[in-house]
Design an enzyme around this catalytic site. Structure first.
Site, short mmCIF file in Angstrom:
data_model
loop_
_atom_site.label_atom_id
_atom_site.label_comp_id
_atom_site.label_asym_id
_atom_site.label_seq_id
_atom_site.Cartn_x
_atom_site.Cartn_y
_atom_site.Cartn_z
N HIS A 154 0.83 -1.20 0.00
CA HIS A 154 0.00 0.00 0.00
C HIS A 154 0.87 1.25 0.00
O HIS A 154 2.04 1.23 0.35
CB HIS A 154 -0.95 0.01 1.21
CG HIS A 154 -0.31 0.43 2.50
ND1 HIS A 154 -0.05 1.75 2.83
CD2 HIS A 154 0.11 -0.29 3.57
CE1 HIS A 154 0.50 1.81 4.04
NE2 HIS A 154 0.61 0.59 4.50
N CYS A 155 0.24 2.36 -0.41
CA CYS A 155 0.85 3.69 -0.27
C CYS A 155 -0.19 4.55 0.43
O CYS A 155 -0.73 4.13 1.46
CB CYS A 155 1.28 4.25 -1.63
SG CYS A 155 0.05 4.12 -2.94
N ALA A 156 -0.49 5.73 -0.07
CA ALA A 156 -1.53 6.55 0.56
C ALA A 156 -2.90 6.17 -0.01
O ALA A 156 -3.77 5.70 0.72
CB ALA A 156 -1.24 8.04 0.34
#
Length: 264
Positions: A154-156
């Site tokens: 995941h990232c943002a």
């Protein structure tokens, strides 16, 4: 995501889905229950965390930088799950980006994002990630080959840094590029999209014009992924050289990766 798989209704985690069942060039498929992707886990509810815990995750890969983490907060702790932070963008870029989106007035947004500048900004960021984050993507693939699965990336918002990292992983597995793109574009589904927050004092608020100006930043578009693929070709001559020369993926390591993540 196969048609038989039901996506959970997570409350505090956006853009969650499994990456399983995608076809490879030699007729195999990505094994179910090993690769997942999402937006950040900082706002996961107790119910969300309980669901994620039931996946049997080994590692959560967080591609956010320190500016993102300061804004959103750290991921919730999942018992027994290893957390690995591999930033794929610079903190200054993250801070500037979120300040512009949340607080920029209409004149600023027009000057920075109008006339195709927003889409050009996204295309440039994908090109940079491919060329400048080879060590990070090489590390990710080595981690996946040696252990680290089941894994959640995941990232943002779970669409760009995570989307590109999933794409790179799938390229290493010989998944067809059409299938990679189809998975990538799922981030545009309404229930996957990142919730955009604007400061009440920001000029223009969330008017239709503001929404149109910032839309390219919060959508995934074929042009972005194509820019990444084109950069691979322009820089290394093709996927095979990118994986071996750019990411340092040896034939043995790639076979271990395929053996771990693909159905027999």
């Amino acid at each position: 995501m196969t048609s038989e798989t039901v996506e959970p209704a997570l409350t505090g985690v956006r853009n969650f889905r499994e990456v399983g069942g995608l076809p490879t060039a030699d007729g195999r498929r990505v094994r179910q229950g090993l690769l997942y992707r999402s937006g950040h886990l900082a706002h996961a509810t107790e119910e969300d965390a309980a669901f994620l815990s039931r996946l049997g995750l080994h590692t959560v890969f967080d591609f956010r930088n320190s500016a993102d983490q300061a804004l959103e907060g750290p991921d919730v702790e999942l018992p027994g799950v290893r957390n690995v932070n591999i930033p794929l963008s610079d903190p200054a870029e993250g801070a500037e980006f979120w300040t512009m989106v949340r607080e920029g007035d209409l004149a600023l947004l027009r000057s920075l994002l109008g006339d195709g500048q927003a889409e050009a900004r996204m295309v440039a960021s994908y090109r940079l990630m491919v060329k400048q984050r080879t060590a990070e993507h090489g590390r990710l693939l080595r981690e996946l080959a040696e252990e680290s699965v089941p894994a959640l990336m995941h990232c943002a918002a779970g669409k760009d840094r995570a989307g590109l990292s999933i794409a790179v992983t799938l390229l290493a597995l010989d998944v067809e590029q059409d299938a990679i793109e189809a998975d990538y574009l799922e981030s545009n589904a309404p229930h996957h999209r990142y919730r955009i927050h604007r400061s009440p004092d920001a000029g223009g608020g969330m008017s239709p014009e503001v929404g149109e100006l910032i839309a390219p930043l919060f959508e995934v578009r074929p042009a972005y992924l194509h820019a990444a693929f084109d950069t691979i070709t322009d820089t290394w001559g093709g996927v095979e050289s990118y994986l071996s020369e750019g990411l340092g993926l040896t034939p043995g390591l790639r076979e271990r990766l395929r053996g771990r993540l693909l159905d027999l």
